[in-house]
Write a protein that holds these residues in place. Structure first.
Motif, PDB file in Angstrom:
ATOM      1  N   UNK A  95       0.845  -1.195   0.000  1.00  0.00           N
ATOM      2  CA  UNK A  95       0.000   0.000   0.000  1.00  0.00           C
ATOM      3  C   UNK A  95       0.884   1.251   0.000  1.00  0.00           C
ATOM      4  N   UNK A  96       0.552   2.213  -0.885  1.00  0.00           N
ATOM      5  CA  UNK A  96       1.386   3.415  -1.035  1.00  0.00           C
ATOM      6  C   UNK A  96       1.380   4.272   0.231  1.00  0.00           C
ATOM      7  N   UNK A  97       2.507   4.927   0.476  1.00  0.00           N
ATOM      8  CA  UNK A  97       2.656   5.839   1.608  1.00  0.00           C
ATOM      9  C   UNK A  97       2.287   7.230   1.114  1.00  0.00           C
ATOM     10  N   UNK A  98       1.168   7.773   1.602  1.00  0.00           N
ATOM     11  CA  UNK A  98       0.624   9.031   1.080  1.00  0.00           C
ATOM     12  C   UNK A  98       1.255  10.243   1.756  1.00  0.00           C
ATOM     13  N   UNK A  99       1.803  11.154   0.920  1.00  0.00           N
ATOM     14  CA  UNK A  99       2.465  12.368   1.423  1.00  0.00           C
ATOM     15  C   UNK A  99       1.804  13.602   0.806  1.00  0.00           C
ATOM     16  N   UNK A 100       1.392  14.555   1.654  1.00  0.00           N
ATOM     17  CA  UNK A 100       0.902  15.852   1.186  1.00  0.00           C
ATOM     18  C   UNK A 100       2.053  16.851   1.274  1.00  0.00           C
ATOM     19  N   UNK A 101       2.300  17.595   0.196  1.00  0.00           N
ATOM     20  CA  UNK A 101       3.272  18.692   0.226  1.00  0.00           C
ATOM     21  C   UNK A 101       2.489  19.987   0.068  1.00  0.00           C
ATOM     22  N   UNK A 102       2.557  20.842   1.093  1.00  0.00           N
ATOM     23  CA  UNK A 102       1.857  22.132   1.055  1.00  0.00           C
ATOM     24  C   UNK A 102       2.904  23.218   0.864  1.00  0.00           C
ATOM     25  N   UNK A 103       2.972  23.780  -0.347  1.00  0.00           N
ATOM     26  CA  UNK A 103       4.025  24.736  -0.707  1.00  0.00           C
ATOM     27  C   UNK A 103       3.471  25.690  -1.768  1.00  0.00           C
ATOM     28  N   UNK A 104       3.457  27.016  -1.454  1.00  0.00           N
ATOM     29  CA  UNK A 104       2.884  27.977  -2.397  1.00  0.00           C
ATOM     30  C   UNK A 104       3.824  28.290  -3.554  1.00  0.00           C
ATOM     31  N   UNK A 105       5.129  28.037  -3.389  1.00  0.00           N
ATOM     32  CA  UNK A 105       6.096  28.206  -4.482  1.00  0.00           C
ATOM     33  C   UNK A 105       6.013  26.968  -5.379  1.00  0.00           C
ATOM     34  N   UNK A 106       5.338  27.107  -6.513  1.00  0.00           N
ATOM     35  CA  UNK A 106       5.069  25.959  -7.383  1.00  0.00           C
ATOM     36  C   UNK A 106       6.348  25.251  -7.798  1.00  0.00           C
ATOM     37  N   UNK A 107       7.368  26.031  -8.178  1.00  0.00           N
ATOM     38  CA  UNK A 107       8.629  25.443  -8.654  1.00  0.00           C
ATOM     39  C   UNK A 107       9.297  24.634  -7.542  1.00  0.00           C
ATOM     40  N   UNK A 108       9.360  25.220  -6.312  1.00  0.00           N
ATOM     41  CA  UNK A 108      10.005  24.538  -5.198  1.00  0.00           C
ATOM     42  C   UNK A 108       9.202  23.292  -4.786  1.00  0.00           C
ATOM     43  N   UNK A 109       7.903  23.431  -4.812  1.00  0.00           N
ATOM     44  CA  UNK A 109       7.049  22.297  -4.468  1.00  0.00           C
ATOM     45  C   UNK A 109       7.241  21.138  -5.428  1.00  0.00           C
ATOM     46  N   UNK A 110       7.399  21.454  -6.721  1.00  0.00           N
ATOM     47  CA  UNK A 110       7.602  20.401  -7.723  1.00  0.00           C
ATOM     48  C   UNK A 110       8.939  19.690  -7.516  1.00  0.00           C
ATOM     49  N   UNK A 111       9.956  20.459  -7.103  1.00  0.00           N
ATOM     50  CA  UNK A 111      11.267  19.841  -6.827  1.00  0.00           C
ATOM     51  C   UNK A 111      11.145  18.820  -5.696  1.00  0.00           C
ATOM     52  N   UNK A 112      10.489  19.236  -4.592  1.00  0.00           N
ATOM     53  CA  UNK A 112      10.331  18.322  -3.455  1.00  0.00           C
ATOM     54  C   UNK A 112       9.497  17.098  -3.845  1.00  0.00           C
TER      55      UNK A 112
END
Length: 448
Positions: free
Chosen positions: A1-18
């Motif tokens: 079963x997949x391990x679900x992670x939420x990333x809350x980041x308003x900087x779209x570029x930085x959020x995509x990197x993470x």
């Protein structure tokens, strides 16, 4: 079963990197959100972990963390911040965030490591919960306490009453009757079953170490205190603590225990910090605590504090056919552990077991049966395979040439000692008139 992670980041570029970096692990299902509002709207999806940018446009990280906790109080949260103020980090860690990371070139690797550790901890917690559930099944009343006698059914009734509330429980009974088994069964059938059950034998701890063992100590509190050590009460927080042989507790320590129970808090030796306690107390003794109070060996105020719901365990000799039920259970258990196949008892073997008084109670019966299984042939226990090695037999029948009257005196003295000089209980156990014992005491044949 997949391990679900939420990333809350308003900087779209930085959020995509993470998100890209974490998605390199195929077991991770990563979902991105650019606002606190969007994240809160999706908490019903029950993520396994959430990372939060501390400075979001619609909400600060500490407020978002508080709102998440209201919905899901156990989900791990990692804060990622552009500021490195120590005070902010300390505040958030005290609030309960799992980690606090500063935004720089190492963040994605630090986040990777943090997620790995959090996932490992969650796996361990789930494993512990699973083991506790198994323990709960193991210590169900029917599985942990074997027997069908009327006296045992009364014990079951009291145990069922005990698990309904958090009332203190006091268990009395002779040595070997199963007091700790009953204590565990109460804990693992109560609403505290997912928390710790901590057992402490008061008679087994040196007097000068008891206070430290129970209440803990701070570093440097005394010679040899090289680190802070939480006590057993702290370990039991949220669960149950079982104090066996409570009558052996020193009077000076009894007053400290009373304070802990009254205040529901403990202070470690050498410290000032008050640690709040939420525990269920279960105590046990083979002595008559009321008599110990009269003798001045036990504080009356502590006695009333710990008594709670009293459960008296009957000795094995008063449990009738339970002896054979238990013997069969122990034989099957031992045979299974040693891959020996089914074990049977001959009629003569059963009669021999039923005729013996088992002064060591259930514990002695188990030892006798285990040895009988080893000694028997063809998986059938005969009378000759059963050996009783109780110390009572050595005391009564070893060595000296005594008259029947002298043996009778020895037996009565032994049981008087066993029952704290209770003549009525001794007469009942030996099936003789109490007037017989009183006369022997009056004539000086027996001294107490």
């Amino acid at each position: 079963m997949a391990f679900s992670i939420f990333i809350v980041e308003d900087d779209k570029w930085y959020g995509e990197i993470l998100a890209y970096h974490l998605s390199l692990n195929p077991d991770y299902k990563v979902t991105r959100y650019e606002s606190a509002k969007d994240c809160l709207a999706k908490l019903s999806d029950k993520p396994d972990l959430i990372t939060i940018d501390f400075s979001l446009p619609d909400m600060q990280g500490d407020e978002l963390f508080r709102r998440i906790r209201e919905v899901n109080p156990t989900v791990p949260v990692v804060i990622i911040s552009g500021q490195d103020e120590v005070a902010v980090a300390v505040k958030l860690l005290k609030m309960g965030v799992s980690d606090y990371l500063i935004k720089d070139e190492a963040t994605k690797d630090l986040l990777w490591n943090s997620v790995v550790k959090i996932r490992e901890n969650q796996s361990l917690k789930k494993e512990v919960e699973h083991l506790r559930e198994e323990l709960g099944q193991k210590f169900s009343f029917e599985k942990s306490i074997i027997g069908q006698s009327d006296k045992l059914k009364k014990v079951f009734t009291m145990m069922e009453k005990a698990v309904r509330t958090n009332i203190n429980v006091s268990i009395t009974g002779e040595t070997g009757t199963g007091k700790e088994v009953v204590a565990k069964a109460i804990h693992y059938n109560s609403d505290r079953k997912k928390k710790n059950f901590i057992a402490v034998n008061m008679a087994a701890i040196p007097k000068d170490l008891v206070e430290s063992e129970l209440f803990g100590h701070e570093k440097g509190a005394f010679t040899g205190a090289l680190t802070r050590k939480p006590g057993k009460f702290e370990e039991a927080n949220g669960g149950s603590i079982f104090l066996d042989e409570i009558a052996e507790m020193d009077l000076s320590l009894q007053s400290k225990l009373l304070r802990v129970l009254q205040e529901r808090e403990v202070i470690r030796i050498g410290g000032n910090e008050k640690v709040k306690l939420d525990i269920r107390l279960i105590v046990a003794t083979h002595k008559n605590l009321a008599e110990e109070v009269k003798k001045g060996n036990f504080r009356e105020d502590l006695y009333f504090r710990i008594m709670g719901l009293p459960i008296e365990l009957p000795p094995l000799r008063e449990r009738g056919n339970d002896v054979l039920i238990l013997a069969k259970h122990f034989a099957d258990e031992f045979a299974k552990e040693n891959k020996l196949g089914a074990i049977n008892f001959t009629k003569e073997a059963k009669e021999k077991l039923q005729q013996y008084s088992f002064p060591g109670n259930v514990r002695e019966l188990k030892a006798v049966v285990d040895l009988s299984v080893v000694m028997c042939d063809n998986n059938e226990i005969k009378a000759d395979d059963i050996t009783f090695t109780s110390t009572i037999r050595e005391d009564f029948y070893g060595g000296e040439n005594k008259t029947l009257r002298q043996h009778t005196c020895d037996i009565i003295k032994y049981y008087l000692s066993k029952f704290d000089n209770d003549v009525v209980a001794t007469a009942k156990a030996l099936d003789i008139g109490k007037s017989t014992i009183y006369k022997m005491l009056q004539d000086g044949e027996i001294a107490v």
